[in-house]
Write a protein that holds these residues in place. Structure first.
Motif, mmCIF file in Angstrom:
data_model
loop_
_atom_site.group_PDB
_atom_site.id
_atom_site.type_symbol
_atom_site.label_atom_id
_atom_site.label_comp_id
_atom_site.label_asym_id
_atom_site.label_seq_id
_atom_site.Cartn_x
_atom_site.Cartn_y
_atom_site.Cartn_z
ATOM 1 N N HIS A 1 7.692 72.494 80.453
ATOM 2 C CA HIS A 1 8.254 73.014 81.696
ATOM 3 C C HIS A 1 7.969 72.046 82.850
ATOM 4 C CE1 HIS A 1 9.606 76.934 80.401
ATOM 5 N NE2 HIS A 1 8.462 77.120 79.757
ATOM 6 N N LEU B 1 9.391 77.504 74.430
ATOM 7 C CA LEU B 1 10.111 76.265 74.181
ATOM 8 C C LEU B 1 9.922 75.833 72.731
ATOM 9 C CD1 LEU B 1 9.128 74.191 77.354
ATOM 10 C CD2 LEU B 1 11.092 75.715 77.045
ATOM 11 N N ASN C 1 3.328 73.978 76.138
ATOM 12 C CA ASN C 1 4.190 75.151 76.030
ATOM 13 C C ASN C 1 3.329 76.407 75.975
ATOM 14 O OD1 ASN C 1 6.449 76.792 75.621
ATOM 15 N ND2 ASN C 1 6.414 76.493 73.397
ATOM 16 N N GLY D 1 12.628 76.956 83.172
ATOM 17 C CA GLY D 1 12.522 76.930 81.712
ATOM 18 C C GLY D 1 13.659 76.185 81.068
ATOM 19 N N ARG D 2 13.519 75.955 79.790
ATOM 20 C CA ARG D 2 14.593 75.377 78.994
ATOM 21 C C ARG D 2 15.087 76.459 78.059
ATOM 22 N NH1 ARG D 2 11.960 69.805 76.869
ATOM 23 N NH2 ARG D 2 11.851 71.109 75.033
ATOM 24 N N SER E 1 11.566 67.237 80.997
ATOM 25 C CA SER E 1 11.354 68.581 81.528
ATOM 26 C C SER E 1 12.317 68.810 82.691
ATOM 27 C CB SER E 1 9.907 68.755 81.998
ATOM 28 O OG SER E 1 9.582 67.804 82.995
ATOM 29 N N ASP F 1 16.785 73.263 75.500
ATOM 30 C CA ASP F 1 16.037 72.727 74.374
ATOM 31 C C ASP F 1 16.901 71.860 73.467
ATOM 32 O OD1 ASP F 1 13.259 73.125 74.077
ATOM 33 O OD2 ASP F 1 13.551 75.268 73.906
#
Length: 341
Positions: free
Chosen positions: A213, A161, A156, A3-4, A257, A283
């Protein structure tokens, strides 16, 4: 899929934000003493009384110190929090004051502009470009430039995100550019493999961009379900086959990503270059990179310079991620000679 981290809604026009914060910081002596105290080594929230005791200020400066703390909080230079129930500060103070993490990250630049107002006036921003060196944008000028179509895909399904914030920043940068009439950003949210193929057929883009992602093997797409949506990993190899299955393939692939540098040479040929991430990316950094990358492209800069400006933007907001973006090139491709607008 990796994930971010959540976005802190500050990135946008960071030069202009720094200039505005510097203007509000100014050179007032008491304000500066309090600002320096808050952004010192102490990380816990502190009251006005604690900061007066820890600095060269006197108790008689209490009211003026309160006025300056209110000023700093009003303009977002510090954060203010209610002291109710705080176990660390029992001096009867109603408010406590602490660092703002974005201001902390840009503190050196803010202080530089605050200390040098003359220099600050010369810094170009979207609202205040360097007029003396700006090329007049006429219809004749635009006709001599290339038209650029960008297929901007986001996915998303988990809703964790801020890809929509990234797209918004990119669109703002393009709208503020001198070549805005020569660029079309075709946004496809909740994207999947079908979105990619349809976009390739409809728009014949020179750039295909994916945000969402991902991992070393591929990118996470959307399963297009309204109830209980879930992601579906599409391998880089399958993406590459889809991109190559068109008469006019895109020149540039941007994979914004996590760990997407695993794509390596999957898209060569027909692509000339891939921009990917060598590790996980937050992000804030992903948004900063995309915004400044497309701002440079929309200003007529080469791929080399646009990528470099995107990396500068990442370093400005998250120095630990400065080397995460990677530029992968096809054999004999020269990014300094790739100009897309």
């Amino acid at each position: 899929m990796a994930g971010r981290t959540p976005v802190v809604d500050w990135s946008g026009n960071y030069e202009e934000n720094c200039l505005q914060l510097a203007k509000h910081l100014g050179k007032n002596k008491i304000r500066r003493i309090l600002f320096d105290a808050i952004y010192g080594r102490v990380s816990k929230p502190r009251s006005r009384k604690q900061m007066i005791a820890a600095t060269t200020l006197k108790s008689s400066d209490g009211q003026q110190a309160q006025n300056e703390l209110d000023h700093l909080a009003k303009y977002g230079l510090i954060r203010q929090t209610n002291n109710e129930g705080n176990v660390f500060v029992d001096d009867g103070s109603r408010w406590l004051y602490l660092k703002d993490e974005n201001v902390r990250a840009h503190r050196a630049q803010i202080l530089r502009y605050a200390n040098n107002p003359g220099e600050a006036k010369k810094v170009p921003t979207k609202r205040r470009p360097q007029g003396s060196t700006t090329v007049a944008v006429t219809r004749q000028f635009l006709k001599k430039r290339k038209h650029l179509d960008v297929l901007y895909l986001t996915a998303n399904p988990r809703g964790d995100l801020r890809v929509e914030a990234e797209v918004n920043q990119v669109q703002q940068e393009v709208r503020g550019s001198k070549l805005r009439d020569n660029i079309d950003v075709h946004y496809r949210p909740a994207a999947n493999l079908d979105s990619l193929i349809q976009g390739l057929n409809d728009h014949v883009p020179a750039i295909v961009h994916f945000s969402g992602h991902g991992n070393e093997s591929g990118v996470g797409t959307d399963d297009a379900k309204s109830a209980h949506p879930a992601g579906k990993l599409v391998s880089f190899e399958l993406l590459a086959k889809a991109i190559a299955a068109t008469d006019t393939p895109p020149q540039i692939i941007v994979l914004n990503s996590c760990k997407s540098a695993g794509a390596k040479k999957s898209f060569f040929p027909p692509a000339k270059a891939i921009i990917a991430m060598g590790d996980s990316i937050g992000d804030l950094a992903a948004t900063a990179f995309a915004a400044k990358f497309y701002a440079a492209i929309a200003a007529g800069q080469s791929l080399h310079s646009a990528f470099a400006q995107g990396k500068v933007a990442v370093e400005a907001v998250s120095i630990n991620e400065a080397d995460t973006p990677e530029l992968l090139l096809a054999e004999n491709a020269n990014p300094k000679k790739i100009i897309l607008t």
